[in-house]
Design an enzyme around this catalytic site. Structure first.
Site, mmCIF file in Angstrom:
data_model
loop_
_atom_site.group_PDB
_atom_site.id
_atom_site.type_symbol
_atom_site.label_atom_id
_atom_site.label_comp_id
_atom_site.label_asym_id
_atom_site.label_seq_id
_atom_site.Cartn_x
_atom_site.Cartn_y
_atom_site.Cartn_z
ATOM 1 C CG ASP B 388 -1.724 1.163 1.401
ATOM 2 O OD1 ASP B 388 -2.266 1.593 0.375
ATOM 3 O OD2 ASP B 388 -1.854 1.675 2.523
ATOM 4 C CB THR B 390 -1.836 6.366 2.073
ATOM 5 O OG1 THR B 390 -2.073 6.635 0.708
ATOM 6 C CG2 THR B 390 -1.986 7.597 2.902
ATOM 7 C CD GLU B 487 -6.168 23.997 -0.627
ATOM 8 O OE1 GLU B 487 -6.972 23.980 0.333
ATOM 9 O OE2 GLU B 487 -6.446 24.435 -1.754
ATOM 10 C CE LYS B 551 -3.227 25.199 -3.744
ATOM 11 N NZ LYS B 551 -4.439 25.809 -3.231
ATOM 12 N NE ARG B 754 -8.558 8.751 -8.454
ATOM 13 C CZ ARG B 754 -8.919 9.174 -7.259
ATOM 14 N NH1 ARG B 754 -9.484 8.355 -6.404
ATOM 15 N NH2 ARG B 754 -8.754 10.424 -6.915
ATOM 16 C CE LYS B 760 -5.124 -0.645 -1.976
ATOM 17 N NZ LYS B 760 -4.572 -0.080 -0.761
ATOM 18 C CG ASP B 780 -1.782 2.327 6.642
ATOM 19 O OD1 ASP B 780 -2.105 2.098 5.462
ATOM 20 O OD2 ASP B 780 -1.911 3.420 7.187
ATOM 21 C CG ASP B 784 -3.974 -1.355 2.719
ATOM 22 O OD1 ASP B 784 -4.163 -1.089 1.532
ATOM 23 O OD2 ASP B 784 -3.538 -0.542 3.549
#
Lengths: 344, 1153
Positions: B388, B390, B487, B551, B754, B760, B780, B784
């Site tokens: 994974d 993140t 941000e 931006k 995505r 997965k 984590d 997952d």
């Protein structure tokens, strides 16, 4: 997942070498020098022991006489079980060319008799033989009770099939008068057997003690009449009986029968000369295509005449040396080759 | 498959009705969850069932039952029962200990507390007591205990933020908004007077759907959608408090519905072992049949002649009976202790993993945890690693790291500081929230009138103004609430530079620059969307000018730059540089607008914003008109902070021949950035990107790529495959699955973005099924869980709050980098240990029990055993039980240092060459030879019977004790030969076992008749130990057996030296102080040989099919198309006003508590 702080405190010895798998360890590395020197040393050791063993085995005098064919008539007679009450004797003369020095042991040897059969070994009652419970014949099938239900003592197939030949060794001193060589019938059993495993029932009179039991079907006389001269050798304590009761490992086996009583002419052992075996032939072997023999032998520190162990040591020693030399050769060859590669 | 079934079931389930404030009418499943295997009552039956469903245990039970038949067992009645009971007890204790831990973990979750409205007051209760229909109050940072419908919240517009990373792995926060009908219900009184009902669909596993209706009395029904639903496992963020009505609890929550029933995982080695046990069973049957035939022939030959046993009385026993006798005689060929030995060995191996200080994350005081011990050796065989992104590769922390302003790069301090940071993060992994941007030059240039001063000012101002962050004052601190972590990072970064964003009102933002306040009037917010890849604001500057700040992605900004724009080239170079570093970049530009222009656009905009259909689209079209003629200011670079040592770990794992696939729910750009920064993809690698939206197109693209690869297909190429979830949906269609897999296997790195949790798992399943290699999944979050459970080995990252991944994993570690030690050291060691242990167990059993067969040849196949009953049954549990443990627990093929220094060593265990059918048969053959020698030599020694002083003759058990002793010695020394690393325990095990046997032998010979067992043994020891032949054989027999092995081993070592041998030699020569560097060169040379034995195929491909351009690293996370637009949201805040109402609410709560 998170451990509480108390736990982590109790876990202080965590960094121990054991928990971190960092215990000091000797790495067993088969280095060329280690292996080669090991092989060399083993070779020396084995060859040395082997030669000593072979020499000592060679020093043993042993004589074996198979008497099944020599006593062919008797053998034939015993093939028919109904002839059990007919006595048959047989005399075998032989010449001993060399004196047998020291203690001489007489063995009988059976060929093709399977004392190691599962049901045969099973068929005995250890508690009966202890003299504690004569009626305990539960494990003795098929020789536990006689036809009328009386328990057999000693019960079981082993006891029933006891070796019942009588072998007497005589020495012809002057080629005319045979002298019976004095033999000891005691001291031929393991100590444990005689004093722990086999006990007569407690009673002054053995025949009374064995009342209510019957003799095994193949026996000529009941157990309390095995040796009426020596009460220490009678009943379950009879040495020949005890020796027989230790079931041999192989279908061909020896059992210790007598040992030389070193008196009179025989203080040095058995002198060279003419002898004869006088055998009362009772034990049938031809029915199972077996053979019987009688063996006289001396012993050394390592036991009887058996070249095997000496040869095994010698051969092993020789093979390790062979391996040592060939591995040395391979090693040297490869070492050169490796050098060649590294130079490139 | 399990979950599909459950899916159907749940879909079929009826609509549920929840009555408000009527707890008695709502009876649904409880909120307590249990992941444990047993309860107190179910333990015994379930445990026994599980144990006896293992073939080996069932077999031994069967033998035990057979032994009870009178006269059938040559080995006594209870000789199998006793070891079986011992073994069952030992593994029973182990099960209890393990299950107790699971109970504790469940208890931890179930006893978390939450505030619930009960009997008209707020009460703090435990999670497990929460029922459907309860009104729950959760405060900021709390995890939600159950799925609920949002009623109201502390925030304006009754919104709240939730972090769903636990469920779907997405980094940005999600906004949920309550229905306006319920938004005013905040006090206990209002809530407890609430009456009505909620009707909703039955429990299901789809995170993003919810259909329900709220019927409040006296009001018309209101529909409830997913925007009102808060799920279990999510965390409340940036929201003071919320109120919700529980709709699903416990196992019915979407979170739990997504966790597949914990599958029983069995390692590859275990499977091979089971096959081998089966083979041994067949061998056992064969041996029994041979013996039966032998018995028949023997009986034929001797027949009636065996007068001493009256054979005819036994002839009645049938062939079947004989067969049973022999099966019982030989049954120990199957190692009874193997399973329990392995269980204990693996349990201790797992404890070593738990204890490992190198995998102890000191910051959170989290140790690695092996949640199962079944798979320890599987860790040594991993070929495919699915990771994974993140929270696994990254820390999920964004920091403003670098920027480029007017063509000058800032924040690019010398490498020294960089390595300092590395070191810092390496040791105790200190991760601070603070911004890592630390370049005094920027402020120096700004303050000292550098020519680019104005650009710098504009750049910083833009970043302070153009965003959707809401500042919240907490005393003197300002806390920024942002749904976009990017941000937040930027605004925080600006704050550190002295451009502090202080307040937001519905129409303006205020920033404080060097102690001076500037207020910008926000006129319009042109929202971010992933199509637009940019966001803009139109502001009126304090000086009264109109300006558009924007931006966004470099591609979209560069398209819109005006001709006057400068620094384009420099900025582009810098962007490429940032991208190579794996930083997330955003381009920053502005445009000055004239009043006239703006007014013109504004009318257009108003029109567009009132369009009913496709409003989004018409708005976006409208935005296009004004977003043009930008002037480039520069670009920002945000680091999605990698966990410590991730790139190094990945490099090492790649060297260890492990293929790494990144499967993420996050966006493609982000994933690519991370792949670069963790060195999974290098700049020179070709990339294949598959972003398609139909089956045909996908099929076409895959076929085309496969053809382009040609002969290089299915070989490892220097390629990276990048695919998104949408395309993958098509790629996993059964027709093109195979070619997709081939394509993926041809690439060194695979990135899937995505993905849904299910996808997965599907990918892992695909590789697992079709490649047949060992897979490992690491993650984590709850998203997952599927793949963690699907993979052969599932690893969870522990330490963050969500525990679902770790609770479903096989191993939990705190950092990705610990994988290195887990796989390369623990995995490799454990593989060697377990395989050695198994082979050794087979070996020792074959050696002893085949002797029975050899003995059968001299005892007329009668079934007699040459040993004493209890001696053979204790063989496995007493006399030779220690060496397998020492091999299984302490054996080390080489040191930890070497394993980490030469990851190539991992390939040995990975290939599984140390344990396969060939090795097994080789070991069995070796055991057969040994057993033959061990029988034959004592037989020859004792053949003449005259071995004792005093001429005493011997019996069968005398031979048996000879053989038995030699077997124990040989087998123990064989263990010594197998042991490559002797520590004190090895010595205890090996010498101890021999001594235990001799002591046992001595005592056991005196037992009869005091204790009525083993009459045959009486007196044996006295005769055996004084027999010179015994001691002569004591040396020669093991020497003969083991010399054969030693010669074989030495020859193999000399002729075919492996890398392992080289490394081991180096280790031992290092001890003798040889020069290590010379050796290192030799090993390197060897390594090079190994690596380039199959050189990576040079990819010569048509350049248009593969993208090798350097990416610019654009990535940005933001809420899109939420229930409430960003504009509406931020315009609802007025942070200058004090939160009087909130304070009163809070104080009223505390009073009630």
């Amino acid at each position: 997942m998170k451990r509480t702080s108390e736990e982590s405190q109790s876990r202080l010895p965590d960094n121990s070498a054991l928990k971190q798998q960092q215990l000091p360890a000797y790495r067993l590395q088969l280095t060329a020098t280690g292996v080669l020197s090991g092989f060399f040393a083993t070779g020396v050791f084995c060859l040395g022991v082997g030669i000593i063993l072979i020499l000592s085995a060679k020093s043993i005098k042993e004589i074996e006489i198979k008497y099944t064919k020599i006593c062919g008539n008797c053998a034939k007679l015993r093939e028919d079980a109904t002839n059990f009450d007919k006595e048959c004797t047989c005399s075998i003369p032989f010449y001993l060319s060399e004196t047998m020095q020291g203690n001489v042991y007489m063995y009988y040897k059976l060929y093709g008799f399977y004392q190691n059969l599962y049901r045969y070994i099973l068929s005995r009652s250890n508690s009966q033989l202890m003299g504690t419970d004569l009626k305990d014949v539960g494990t003795c099938a098929p020789f536990s009770r006689s036809h009328d239900g009386t328990p057999i003592a000693p019960c079981g197939a082993i006891a029933n099939s006891i070796f019942n030949d009588t072998i007497i060794l005589s020495y012809n001193l002057n080629s005319s008068i045979p002298i019976e060589v004095p033999m000891l019938r005691s001291g031929i059993t393991w100590w444990t057997d005689k004093y722990v495993k086999f006990q007569n029932p407690r009673s002054k009179n053995l025949s009374i003690a064995f009342a209510g039991t019957t003799k095994p079907p193949s026996w000529a006389k009941p157990v309390y009449e095995l040796d009426q001269e020596d009460p220490e050798n009678n009943g379950f304590l009879n040495d020949d009986f005890i020796v027989w009761m230790r079931a041999a490992a192989f279908p061909t086996f020896k059992k210790l029968y007598r040992r030389l009583n070193r008196i009179q002419y025989f203080t040095e052992g058995l002198p060279a000369g003419n002898y004869s075996f006088n055998i009362t032939y009772n034990f049938p072997v031809t029915r199972f295509r077996g053979e019987k023999s009688v063996v006289l032998s001396t012993l050394t520190w390592s036991g009887g005449s058996n070249l095997f162990l000496g040869l095994a040591y010698t051969v092993t020693g020789a093979v390790t040396w062979l391996a040592f030399f060939s591995m040395m050769a391979i090693h040297l060859m490869l070492k050169d080759r490796k050098m060649f590669f590294t130079q490139q | 498959m399990g979950w599909q079934q459950s899916l159907q079931e749940s879909d079929a389930s009826k609509v549920r009705t929840i009555y408000l404030n009527e707890p008695l009418r709502n009876s649904f499943c409880k909120n307590s969850i249990s992941t444990a295997k047993y309860s107190i009552w179910s333990f015994l039956p379930r445990y026994l069932y599980l144990q006896f469903s293992k073939a080996a245990n069932a077999f031994f039970l069967f033998i035990t039952i057979l032994q009870q038949i009178p006269d059938v067992s040559p080995t006594g009645k209870y000789t199998t029962l006793l070891p079986l009971v011992i073994i069952l007890m030992v593994s029973g204790i182990k099960e209890i200990v393990e299950d107790y831990k699971r109970h504790m973990a469940d208890k931890l979750v179930n006893t978390k507390t939450v505030i619930v409205l009960r009997e008209n007051t707020w009460k703090t209760i435990m999670w497990k007591e929460v029922n459907v229909g309860d009104i729950v109050k959760a405060s900021n940072g709390q995890f939600l205990p159950a799925d609920m419908v949002l009623i109201s919240s502390s925030e304006p517009q009754v919104t709240c933020y939730v972090a769903t990373s636990n469920l779907d792995g997405e980094t940005n926060l999600k906004i949920r908004q309550a229905l306006s009908e319920t938004s005013e219900m905040q006090t206990e009184k209002q809530l407890s007077s609430l009456s009505g009902k909620i009707e909703c669909e039955g429990p299901n596993r789809h995170f993003n759907t919810f259909v329900g209706t709220l019927y409040l009395n006296d009001k018309s029904p209101v529909p409830i959608g997913p925007d009102q639903v808060l799920l279990r496992g999510t965390q409340l963020k940036n929201t003071q408090w919320i109120l919700g009505i529980v709709v699903y609890t416990g196992f019915e929550t979407k979170f739990m519905q997504n966790s597949i029933k914990l599958p029983l995982k069995r390692s590859n080695v275990e499977k091979v072992t089971n096959v081998q046990i089966l083979v041994l069973f067949l061998l056992l049957l064969a041996m029994s049949l041979v013996s039966c035939v032998g018995a028949i022939l023997w009986n034929e030959w001797y027949g009636e002649g065996i007068w001493y046993i009256r054979m005819k009385e036994y002839i009645s026993y049938s062939l079947g009976f004989d067969l049973l006798v022999f099966i019982i005689l030989y049954h120990n060929l199957i190692p009874i202790s193997l399973l329990v030995t392995l269980e204990i060995v693996k349990y201790i191996q797992a404890m070593f993993i738990n204890w490992d200080e190198d995998m102890h994350y000191r910051r959170n005081d989290v140790y690695a945890m092996a949640r199962t011990s079944n798979l320890n050796e599987e860790l040594g065989q991993v070929k495919y690693l699915f990771s994974d992104k993140t929270g696994t590769l990254t820390c999920n922390i964004m920091t403003f790291k670098k920027c480029t302003i007017a063509g000058i790069i800032y924040g690019n301090q010398s490498e020294k500081s960089d390595t300092d940071i590395r070191k810092l993060s390496l040791s105790p992994s200190v991760i601070t929230e603070s911004c890592e941007f630390n370049d005094p030059r920027l402020l120096y240039n700004f303050e000292n009138g550098h020519p680019t001063k104005d650009y710098i000012k504009e750049f910083l101002t833009l970043l302070c103004v153009c965003h959707t962050v809401v500042p919240e004052r907490d005393g003197n601190n300002i806390i920024y609430q942002a749904s976009s972590p990017d941000e937040a990072a930027l605004v925080k970064g600006m704050k550190n530079l002295g451009f502090v964003f202080t307040a937001r009102t519905p129409t303006s933002v205020t920033i404080e620059v060097m102690g001076e306040n500037f207020t910008f009037e926000i006129l319009n917010i042109l929202e971010f969307s992933s199509n637009r890849k940019r966001m803009s604001v139109i502001v009126r500057t304090p000086t009264g000018n109109l300006r558009l700040y924007c931006k966004g992605a470099d591609t979209v900004i560069y398209e819109r730059l005006s001709e006057d724009s400068r620094f384009m080239k420099e900025t582009l170079t810098h962007l490429e540089y940032f991208a190579k570093e794996g930083l997330r970049t955003l381009c920053v530009a502005y445009a000055d607008l004239s009043e006239e222009e703006y007014q013109q656009w504004l009318t257009q905009y108003r029109k567009a914003s009132t369009v009913i259909q496709n409003r989004m689209q018409s708005l976006e079209e409208c935005y296009e008109y004004i977003e043009k003629k930008f002037l480039l200011l520069g670009a920002t670079a945000i680091e999605d902070r990698l966990q410590a040592r991730v790139p190094e770990t990945i490099t090492t794992l790649l060297k260890a021949n492990i293929r790494i696939w990144v499967l993420t729910g996050d966006k493609q750009e982000t994933a690519i950035n991370i792949a670069y920064s963790c060195k999974l993809i290098s700049a020179h690698m070709f990339r294949i990107q598959l972003n398609l939206n139909s089956l045909e197109a996908t099929q076409q693209a895959i076929t085309w790529h496969c053809e382009a690869l040609g002969t290089q297909l299915s070989k490892e190429n220097d390629l990276a495959l990048i695919i998104d979830g949408e395309t993958l949906k098509y790629a996993l269609h059964s027709e093109i699955k195979r070619s997709f897999l081939n394509l993926a296997l041809s690439c060194r790195a695979v990135l899937c973005c995505r993905l849904s949790p299910l996808q997965k798992a599907e990918i892992v399943d695909l590789v697992k099924k079709h490649v047949g290699a060992i897979t490992l999944a690491i993650g984590d979050g709850a998203n997952d869980v599927g793949m963690i459970q699907m993979a052969h080995v599932g690893v969870g990252i522990s330490g963050n709050e969500g525990m679902l991944a770790t609770n479903n994993s096989d191993y939990a570690i705190a950092q990705f980098s610990y994988l290195e030690k887990l796989l390369l050291v623990h995995g490799a060691w454990n593989h060697f240990r377990v395989t050695k242990c198994i082979l050794y167990c087979f070996y020792k059993n074959v050696v002893l029990y085949v002797i029975e067969l050899w003995f059968a040849f001299v005892n007329g196949f009668s079934g007699q055993i040459v040993f004493e009953h209890w001696c053979i049954s204790l063989y496995n549990v007493l006399f030779t039980s220690l060496p397998p443990f020492s091999l299984g627990i302490f054996e080390q093929c080489c040191s930890q240092k070497s394993l980490l220094a030469y990851p190539q060593l991992y390939k040995i265990s990975q290939a599984g060459n140390t344990f396969n059918t060939k090795v097994f048969w080789f070991q069995c053959l070796n055991a057969l030879i040994h057993s033959f020698i061990l029988f034959w030599m004592p037989m020859k020694m004792l053949e003449h019977d005259m071995v004792l002083q005093g001429g005493y003759t011997t019996d069968y058990l005398f031979l048996g004790n000879f053989i038995y002793t030699y077997v124990v010695v040989t087998v123990c020394l064989k263990a010594g030969l197998e042991t490559q690393s002797w520590n004190k325990f090895s010595h205890i095990a090996i010498w101890g076992s021999i001594i235990i046997w001799l002591v046992f032998f001595a005592i056991y010979s005196f037992v009869w008749p005091t204790i009525p067992i083993a009459p045959e043994m009486a007196g044996q020891v006295k005769m055996v130990l004084v027999c010179p032949y015994f001691w002569l054989g004591f040396f020669i027999v093991p020497i003969v057996c083991l010399t054969l092995n030693l010669i074989w081993k030495s020859i193999r070592n000399t002729c075919k030296r492996t890398l392992l041998e080289e490394v081991r030699e180096m280790e031992s020569s290092r001890a003798q102080k040889f020069h290590p560097t010379i050796f290192r060169k030799r090993v390197e040379a060897k390594k090079v040989q190994m690596i380039f034995a199959t050189p990576p195929h040079e990819v010569v491909l048509q350049s248009e099919s593969f993208d090798q351009s350097i990416p610019r690293g654009y990535a940005f996370s933001q809420v899109e198309q939420a229930v409430i637009t960003q504009e509406e949201l931020i315009r609802s805040y007025n942070t200058t006003k004090s939160k009087q109402d909130k304070v009163t609410m809070d104080s009223s709560h505390s009073r009630q508590k």
